[in-house]
Design an enzyme around this catalytic site. Structure first.
Site, mmCIF file in Angstrom:
data_model
loop_
_atom_site.group_PDB
_atom_site.id
_atom_site.type_symbol
_atom_site.label_atom_id
_atom_site.label_comp_id
_atom_site.label_asym_id
_atom_site.label_seq_id
_atom_site.Cartn_x
_atom_site.Cartn_y
_atom_site.Cartn_z
ATOM 1 N N ASN A 274 1.143 -1.404 0.285
ATOM 2 C CA ASN A 274 0.111 0.044 -0.205
ATOM 3 C C ASN A 274 0.653 1.326 0.034
ATOM 4 O O ASN A 274 0.503 2.650 -0.852
ATOM 5 C CB ASN A 274 -1.058 0.035 1.164
ATOM 6 N N GLU A 310 -6.346 -7.136 5.142
ATOM 7 C CA GLU A 310 -5.753 -8.699 3.860
ATOM 8 C C GLU A 310 -6.384 -10.110 4.159
ATOM 9 O O GLU A 310 -5.029 -11.057 3.258
ATOM 10 C CB GLU A 310 -4.260 -8.023 3.480
#
Length: 409
Positions: A274, A310
């Site tokens: 990210n 995640e």
């Protein structure tokens, strides 16, 4: 909304007209039978004072009209049509009924012409009875009944008034009053029928509308229920739905003593992904991994869900540790095959996942959370051992060699 209501009202009016038509033509066979019986009785009376051929011609004319009405009614029963067709059948009903009334009216003149007053009064009584008997059959369509009554009344009343005698005038007035009373009653019957049909079709329309609303509401509730079970980003099941299915599978496993397996899956170094690729790319990565997990499962009973962030979880029914390992290995390879670039990963420059697998035969005195803890411990061990691997927990003698891209038992 107003257009819908107007369309509904238009449809109801059309259905009312259609129902009136059906009732008119449905009554036709019984009306025809009564017509033939009455015509036969009148002909027998008239044969006493009139030439036989005159009476026979009149009876044949009435029988022909009755047969024509019967054929027309048969055609209507087998027909279907729009508003134009409805107007056609209404007009046809009026013309055939008016012709029948004219037959009775002219027949009354023919049979009473130059006859004794008593005989004329008998004919008038017969005509009055025929008009009264027609009320329940023809009041379904008021114009037809009006035409029938006028066709009978006008010739005979005109003839009585033309004669000019006191009794003839009284008879004409009484016949007129009687026919007017019949017309009034027919109008009331017609209004009541209209109210009844209007109420009936409005209720049916309301019931259909309620049924549609119910179906739409059920569909909406089903969609909302489905949405409440789905993770908005990945379109996998959410954690709440996973917990419900997990409890169901656990209870089934208790009953059937069948093994239940769980895979805990975590995308390796996802925070770094990210940070280096951006959150939009991170969301796309989550979606692609989720789709891969879902596509790897082949049985309807298997379930993939987003567990948080995640992290994903897979529920495998009737699966032991070895079966869970096979699914996990395939899943591991499928994620690698996505070939999603991850340059900041400390494992390989591609997106990978770590998996913890656990299987257990449920027992009533065993908490199902233990199976999740075991899978979580396996995931922790996979990450501790270098990621991009599968670990079964508790450790079991499963074929595989630890290391990047490997599996441990």
């Amino acid at each position: 909304m107003s257009r819908a209501l107007a369309a509904s009202e238009t449809d109801i009016r059309r259905r009312i007209v259609s129902e009136r038509l059906r009732l008119v033509w449905e009554q036709t066979p019984r009306a025809i039978l009564l017509t033939l019986l009455a015509a036969t009785a009148v002909a027998m009376v008239g044969a006493r004072s009139l030439p036989l051929w005159v009476v026979l011609m009149w009876w044949l004319a009435m029988a022909g009209l009755a047969w024509l009405r019967y054929l027309t009614g048969t055609r209507h029963r087998d027909s279907e049509g729009d508003e134009a067709a409805q107007r056609y059948w209404l007009q046809l009903a009026f013309y055939t009924v008016f012709a029948s009334g004219a037959g009775w009216g002219l027949g009354g003149l023919l049979l009473a012409y130059e006859a004794a007053l008593e005989y004329q009064l008998l004919v008038l009584l017969i005509l009055a009875g025929i008009a009264g008997a027609a009320l329940p059959f023809l009041s379904m369509h008021l114009p037809s009944f009006v035409g029938f009554i006028l066709a009978i009344t006008v010739p005979n009343v005109s003839y009585l008034l033309w004669l000019g005698g006191r009794l003839e005038i009284i008879s004409g007035v009484l016949l007129t009053v009687y026919m007017v009373a019949l017309l009034y009653n027919a109008r009331r019957v017609n209004e009541l029928l209209d109210e009844t049909l209007n109420l009936r079709f409005h209720n049916e329309a309301m019931a259909q509308s309620l049924q549609r609303d119910k179906s739409e509401l059920e569909a909406l509730n089903a969609r909302l229920e489905r949405l409440s079970h789905i993770d908005g980003l990945t379109q996998l099941a959410n954690r709440r739905y996973f917990d419900e299915r997990f409890q169901e599978q656990w209870q089934r496993g208790v009953r059937e003593q069948a093994s239940v397996a769980v895979l805990m899956i975590d995308i390796d170094e996802f925070k770094k992904y990210n940070d280096s690729h951006g959150h939009a790319a991170g969301d796309d990565c989550l979606r692609r991994v989720a789709k891969t997990i879902e596509d790897t499962l082949r049985r309807p009973s298997d379930l993939a869900a987003r567990y948080g962030g995640e992290e994903f979880v897979v529920l495998l029914a009737n699966t032991d540790a070895e079966g869970a390992m096979r699914v996990a290995r395939e899943l591991l390879g499928n994620v690698r095959a996505l070939d999603i670039e991850h340059l900041s990963s400390c494992v390989v420059p591609r997106v990978t996942v770590s998996i913890g697998a656990a299987a257990m035969v449920p027992h009533r005195d065993t908490q199902r959370q233990q199976l999740l803890r075991n899978a979580d411990l396996g995931l922790y061990e996979s990450k501790r051992s270098g990621r991009d691997r599968v670990t079964v927990w508790p450790p079991q003698p499963v074929a595989g060699t630890p290391g990047p891209g490997g599996e441990t038992g």
